[in-house]
Design an enzyme around this catalytic site. Structure first.
Site, PDB file in Angstrom:
ATOM      1  N   CYS A   3       0.947  -1.332   0.188  1.00  0.00           N
ATOM      2  CA  CYS A   3       0.107   0.132  -0.018  1.00  0.00           C
ATOM      3  C   CYS A   3       0.929   1.254   0.246  1.00  0.00           C
ATOM      4  O   CYS A   3       1.548   1.680   0.967  1.00  0.00           O
ATOM      5  CB  CYS A   3      -1.074  -0.020   1.226  1.00  0.00           C
ATOM      6  SG  CYS A   3      -1.793   1.313   1.619  1.00  0.00           S
ATOM      7  N   CYS A  52      -0.129   3.903   2.532  1.00  0.00           N
ATOM      8  CA  CYS A  52       0.188   3.564   3.861  1.00  0.00           C
ATOM      9  C   CYS A  52       1.680   4.298   4.183  1.00  0.00           C
ATOM     10  O   CYS A  52       1.727   4.580   5.383  1.00  0.00           O
ATOM     11  CB  CYS A  52       0.096   2.125   4.106  1.00  0.00           C
ATOM     12  SG  CYS A  52      -1.525   1.355   3.651  1.00  0.00           S
TER      13      CYS A  52
END
Length: 310
Positions: A69, A72
């Site tokens: 991700c 993230c």
């Protein structure tokens, strides 16, 4: 941004299966809990009961992330930085959703990054998706105020978090254009972040982190300043207005209501003439990319889209 409220996650998070995993009594002091040596910890399916009990002493911020991700990797360092500055007044629990499926299911992590707080064992929503540092700080301030209202005002006696941080291996540096996008997101300049990610993709069209980051930033840019109630009213008044339906779908996705977002756009696609469907199909494909091709909700929505095309 509206104030955080415990009621907003009522029914959305089920941590009951993890409560029994704690080996510590509810009133245990943080110093008596083994393994808690820093204000930032890695939480697992097995250890989470212990962390849940700690939320009776200090608010716990849960950062749900994954290695793949990109957003993230933009958000997590900001959350960690703000947590360390609070010097033990908040505990940050980082959850790798791929390695800890029970926690991912318990928090119903429909999209990541997803950040939730715990106060006295009760979940409190914070945000979904990458957000600028100023917004992170604002929400942390609200969290501490809410914790104080509920009598959760302890401090973790673990010493200088910065010293612990210095002993940890350094994170690999971001590629220049990714760093440029990250800096732009921190300052709230989503347009500049979009340009940086587009440049990264021009250099490497297979840059998965840039693809994910671009999709997230575009979504953040679109929902910035939108009012959910006003958007829903406009969409209800004009069910075939593409822009109005797009706005609500974006807000739903940003809020974690993935199936609602997909269903709205698929219903719209079905009602439009063939020569007006392309923008809706393109938006659906973009949102599919944000959630991930292997996600069951994406697979189901993609199958329905295919059936409507042929």
């Amino acid at each position: 941004m509206s104030e955080i409220s415990p009621a907003a996650l009522r029914g959305a998070v089920d941590l009951s299966s993890l409560r029994g995993r704690s080996t510590q009594p509810a009133a245990a002091a943080p110093s008596a809990v083994p393994g808690i040596v820093d204000v930032v910890v890695d939480a697992t399916d097995e250890s989470f009961g212990q962390i849940l009990e700690l939320s009776r002493t200090v608010p716990v911020v849960v950062d749900l992330w994954a290695e793949w991700c990109g957003p993230c990797k933009q958000l997590s360092p900001i959350i960690e930085k703000v947590t360390r500055e609070l010097e033990g007044r908040v505990l940050l629990a980082k959850v790798d959703v791929d390695a800890n499926p029970q926690l991912a299911q318990g928090f119903r992590a429909q999209s990541i990054p997803m950040v939730v707080a715990l106060i006295a064992g009760q979940p409190v929503p914070m945000f979904t998706g990458a957000v600028p540092e100023a917004q992170v700080r604002e929400v942390f301030t609200q969290l501490l105020q809410l914790a104080a209202q509920n009598g959760v005002t302890g401090t973790l006696p673990i010493g200088d978090g910065a010293a612990v941080q210095a002993e940890e291996p350094e994170e690999p540096a971001l590629p220049p254009l990714h760093a440029e996008a990250f800096a732009a997101i921190e300052s709230g300049d989503y347009a500049a972040a979009i340009v940086a990610y587009q440049k990264a993709l021009a250099e490497n069209p297979r840059d998965e982190e840039a693809i994910a980051g671009l999709g997230q930033v575009r979504l953040l840019d679109r929902v910035q300043g939108l009012d959910l109630q006003e958007a829903r009213a406009a969409a209800a008044a004009a069910p075939r207005d593409v822009s109005a339906q797009f706005a609500v779908a974006d807000l739903d996705l940003a809020g974690g209501h993935v199936e609602d977002a997909f269903g709205r756009l698929l219903d719209l696609f079905q009602t439009l003439p063939a020569d007006e469907r392309t923008p809706v199909r393109e938006r659906l494909v973009e949102l599919f990319g944000l959630i991930g091709a292997s996600d069951p909700r994406v697979i189901s929505a993609r199958n329905r889209l295919t059936s409507l095309l042929f």
